[in-house]
Design an enzyme around this catalytic site. Sequence first.
Site, PDB file in Angstrom:
ATOM      1  N   CYS A  40       3.497   5.220  19.867  1.00 25.84           N
ATOM      2  CA  CYS A  40       4.571   4.632  20.660  1.00 25.84           C
ATOM      3  C   CYS A  40       5.683   4.089  19.775  1.00 25.84           C
ATOM      4  O   CYS A  40       6.820   3.951  20.201  1.00 25.84           O
ATOM      5  CB  CYS A  40       4.033   3.515  21.547  1.00 25.84           C
ATOM      6  SG  CYS A  40       2.909   2.416  20.717  1.00 25.84           S
ATOM      7  N   THR A  78      10.217  -7.909 -11.842  1.00 23.13           N
ATOM      8  CA  THR A  78       9.546  -9.193 -12.058  1.00 23.13           C
ATOM      9  C   THR A  78       8.367  -9.331 -11.097  1.00 23.13           C
ATOM     10  O   THR A  78       8.506  -9.079  -9.897  1.00 23.13           O
ATOM     11  CB  THR A  78      10.545 -10.356 -11.868  1.00 23.13           C
ATOM     12  OG1 THR A  78      11.606 -10.170 -12.801  1.00 23.13           O
ATOM     13  CG2 THR A  78       9.877 -11.706 -12.094  1.00 23.13           C
ATOM     14  N   ASN A 119      -7.525   4.384   9.258  1.00 26.46           N
ATOM     15  CA  ASN A 119      -7.084   3.141   9.898  1.00 26.46           C
ATOM     16  C   ASN A 119      -7.225   3.174  11.417  1.00 26.46           C
ATOM     17  O   ASN A 119      -7.440   2.143  12.047  1.00 26.46           O
ATOM     18  CB  ASN A 119      -5.633   2.830   9.510  1.00 26.46           C
ATOM     19  CG  ASN A 119      -4.724   4.029   9.597  1.00 26.46           C
ATOM     20  OD1 ASN A 119      -4.975   5.055   8.965  1.00 26.46           O
ATOM     21  ND2 ASN A 119      -3.675   3.918  10.387  1.00 26.46           N
ATOM     22  N   GLN A 165      -7.898   0.673   3.854  1.00 33.14           N
ATOM     23  CA  GLN A 165      -8.794   0.176   4.903  1.00 33.14           C
ATOM     24  C   GLN A 165     -10.225  -0.032   4.409  1.00 33.14           C
ATOM     25  O   GLN A 165     -11.010  -0.705   5.070  1.00 33.14           O
ATOM     26  CB  GLN A 165      -8.806   1.134   6.101  1.00 33.14           C
ATOM     27  CG  GLN A 165      -7.505   1.145   6.884  1.00 33.14           C
ATOM     28  CD  GLN A 165      -7.197  -0.182   7.591  1.00 33.14           C
ATOM     29  OE1 GLN A 165      -8.070  -1.032   7.782  1.00 33.14           O
ATOM     30  NE2 GLN A 165      -5.943  -0.360   7.983  1.00 33.14           N
ATOM     31  N   GLY A 168       0.820  -1.203   0.000  1.00 35.95           N
ATOM     32  CA  GLY A 168       0.000   0.000   0.000  1.00 35.95           C
ATOM     33  C   GLY A 168       0.857   1.257   0.000  1.00 35.95           C
ATOM     34  O   GLY A 168       0.539   2.241  -0.677  1.00 35.95           O
ATOM     35  N   THR A 169       1.942   1.214   0.737  1.00 37.45           N
ATOM     36  CA  THR A 169       2.837   2.371   0.813  1.00 37.45           C
ATOM     37  C   THR A 169       3.395   2.720  -0.568  1.00 37.45           C
ATOM     38  O   THR A 169       3.429   3.893  -0.955  1.00 37.45           O
ATOM     39  CB  THR A 169       3.989   2.073   1.795  1.00 37.45           C
ATOM     40  OG1 THR A 169       3.434   1.786   3.084  1.00 37.45           O
ATOM     41  CG2 THR A 169       4.948   3.245   1.899  1.00 37.45           C
ATOM     42  N   SER A 171      -3.914  -2.674  -0.335  1.00 41.73           N
ATOM     43  CA  SER A 171      -2.840  -3.500   0.206  1.00 41.73           C
ATOM     44  C   SER A 171      -3.357  -4.892   0.539  1.00 41.73           C
ATOM     45  O   SER A 171      -4.419  -5.033   1.158  1.00 41.73           O
ATOM     46  CB  SER A 171      -2.280  -2.842   1.469  1.00 41.73           C
ATOM     47  OG  SER A 171      -1.388  -3.726   2.121  1.00 41.73           O
ATOM     48  N   GLY A 172      -2.592  -5.911   0.158  1.00 38.92           N
ATOM     49  CA  GLY A 172      -3.019  -7.294   0.354  1.00 38.92           C
ATOM     50  C   GLY A 172      -3.212  -7.687   1.807  1.00 38.92           C
ATOM     51  O   GLY A 172      -4.201  -8.323   2.165  1.00 38.92           O
ATOM     52  N   HIS A 173      -2.246  -7.290   2.657  1.00 38.96           N
ATOM     53  CA  HIS A 173      -2.283  -7.833   4.021  1.00 38.96           C
ATOM     54  C   HIS A 173      -3.365  -7.238   4.903  1.00 38.96           C
ATOM     55  O   HIS A 173      -3.549  -7.665   6.036  1.00 38.96           O
ATOM     56  CB  HIS A 173      -0.901  -7.741   4.687  1.00 38.96           C
ATOM     57  CG  HIS A 173      -0.486  -6.392   5.155  1.00 38.96           C
ATOM     58  ND1 HIS A 173      -0.531  -6.036   6.479  1.00 38.96           N
ATOM     59  CD2 HIS A 173      -0.001  -5.327   4.500  1.00 38.96           C
ATOM     60  CE1 HIS A 173      -0.067  -4.797   6.606  1.00 38.96           C
ATOM     61  NE2 HIS A 173       0.260  -4.338   5.423  1.00 38.96           N
TER      62      HIS A 173
HETATM   63  C1  LIG Z   1      -1.654  -0.386   6.244  1.00 42.78           C
HETATM   64  C2  LIG Z   1      -1.968   0.878   5.559  1.00 42.78           C
HETATM   65  C3  LIG Z   1      -1.123   1.404   4.571  1.00 42.78           C
HETATM   66  C4  LIG Z   1       0.187   0.770   4.192  1.00 42.78           C
HETATM   67  O1  LIG Z   1       0.053  -0.453   3.513  1.00 42.78           O
HETATM   68  P1  LIG Z   1       1.332  -1.418   3.480  1.00 42.78           P
HETATM   69  O2  LIG Z   1       0.943  -2.497   2.518  1.00 42.78           O
HETATM   70  O3  LIG Z   1       1.540  -1.921   4.870  1.00 42.78           O
HETATM   71  O4  LIG Z   1       2.462  -0.615   2.972  1.00 42.78           O
HETATM   72  C5  LIG Z   1      -1.489   2.579   3.948  1.00 42.78           C
HETATM   73  N1  LIG Z   1      -2.621   3.209   4.271  1.00 42.78           N
HETATM   74  C6  LIG Z   1      -3.461   2.747   5.211  1.00 42.78           C
HETATM   75  C7  LIG Z   1      -4.712   3.488   5.513  1.00 42.78           C
HETATM   76  C8  LIG Z   1      -3.156   1.572   5.897  1.00 42.78           C
HETATM   77  O5  LIG Z   1      -3.984   1.132   6.844  1.00 42.78           O
END
Ligand SMILES: *Cc1c(COP(=O)(O)O)cnc(C)c1O
Length: 391
Positions: free
Chosen positions: A324, A236, A150, A178, A71-72, A198-200
């Site tokens: 933190c 790739t 988030n 999100q 996502g970044t 973002s996948g995770h």
């Molecule tokens: C987690 C998150 C990101 C970053 O995604 P990554 O795949 O961890 O780099 C960006 N924006 C929001 C709102 C997120 O919650």
Amino acid sequence: MKEIYLDNNATTKVDEDVFEEMRPYFCELYGNPSSMHFFGGQVQSKVTEARVRVAELLGAEPEEIIFTACGTESDNAAIRSALEVFPERRHIITSRVEHPAVLTQCRNLTQKGYRVTEIGVDGAGRLDMEELKAAVDTDTAIVSLMWANNETGVIFPVEEAAAITKSKGALFHSDAVQAIGKIPINMAASSIDMLSLSGHKLHAPKGIGALYLRRGTPFRPFMVGGHQEKSRRAGTENAAAIIALGKACQLAGQYMEVENTVVKAMRDRLQESLMAAIPHARINGGGAELLPNTTSIAFEFVEGEAILLLLSELGICASSGSACTSGSLEPSHVLRAMGVPFTCAHGSIRFSLSRYTTDAEIDTVIREMPPIIARLRQMSPFGREFLKGEK
Ligand SMILES: *Cc1c(COP(=O)(O)O)cnc(C)c1O
């Protein structure tokens, strides 16, 4: 100890079906999707299928999906591209509550001579649309506003913001990391130019993301080199992770209904029960439109980190509203932008649920939280003093 995982806005469990879908693409079907031979071709066709699946979740065309590493990266690529596309425009608009993936980049750009406007929010975390209207001008290259926050789950009216942006000829990007999989999104009926995911955050692995790029939108790649992703993102392809993201998006579409009924009902029950059982608590973002899975609650006169530690001892994973990670005990920039009082911001806890959350887990949290807060308030001189005279 079996964990009770209520930190799904930080990351999610990989769905077992997603894992099975990607598994063959490491040791068996490891070809390079760009290769001419049949072995690469097998991978190429699965990558194509994944692109279709991601596009379907977004109501987009497959050609509008660019796979990235996270996502970044998608956020960075979108903003950088806009500045290269419009070299004469020197103004960027974002909000004070963005994820660091957007905010840090924008703040760094002020050092390169760009003018950056950070739109504020009200006490409930709602975007100041009047401030946005006044800020967009013909010098603006890009407006980047998150779809959903988030930390609080507050949803921004991004379509309205995109319309305001387009009226001045600037590009509109939304960090929808999100929002994807939690609320319906239809890019076919939208005027948003670029969107990050973002996948995770939706039960695919870490280290895979995508950038939606509306057909016809001018674009300059962040990563250059080979011709992958139609020369819009060289490198790739992370084929296994892309295939996983495709499967995760397909499942997210199927589970959208569950997210907005079952998950939402559990979130509501958690929120209402804690508010009823614990005095001097307030919902961060209460009064705003929220994601169905998120609740952020501020408990006055306690430290969020102390709550987290006690919850963690019971196997409960949540997250606090303090930065933190930066080593400081400053309340998060999101809560500060909302004007949450210092005594509240410190004791803010975010619970973020998923389709794996159970009613029994929610019961446990509802049972364990009130004594934890009471105990911590007893230990805090400030809390004791303030609450003196109350039962
Ligand atoms: C987690 C998150 C990101 C970053 O995604 P990554 O795949 O961890 O780099 C960006 N924006 C929001 C709102 C997120 O919650």
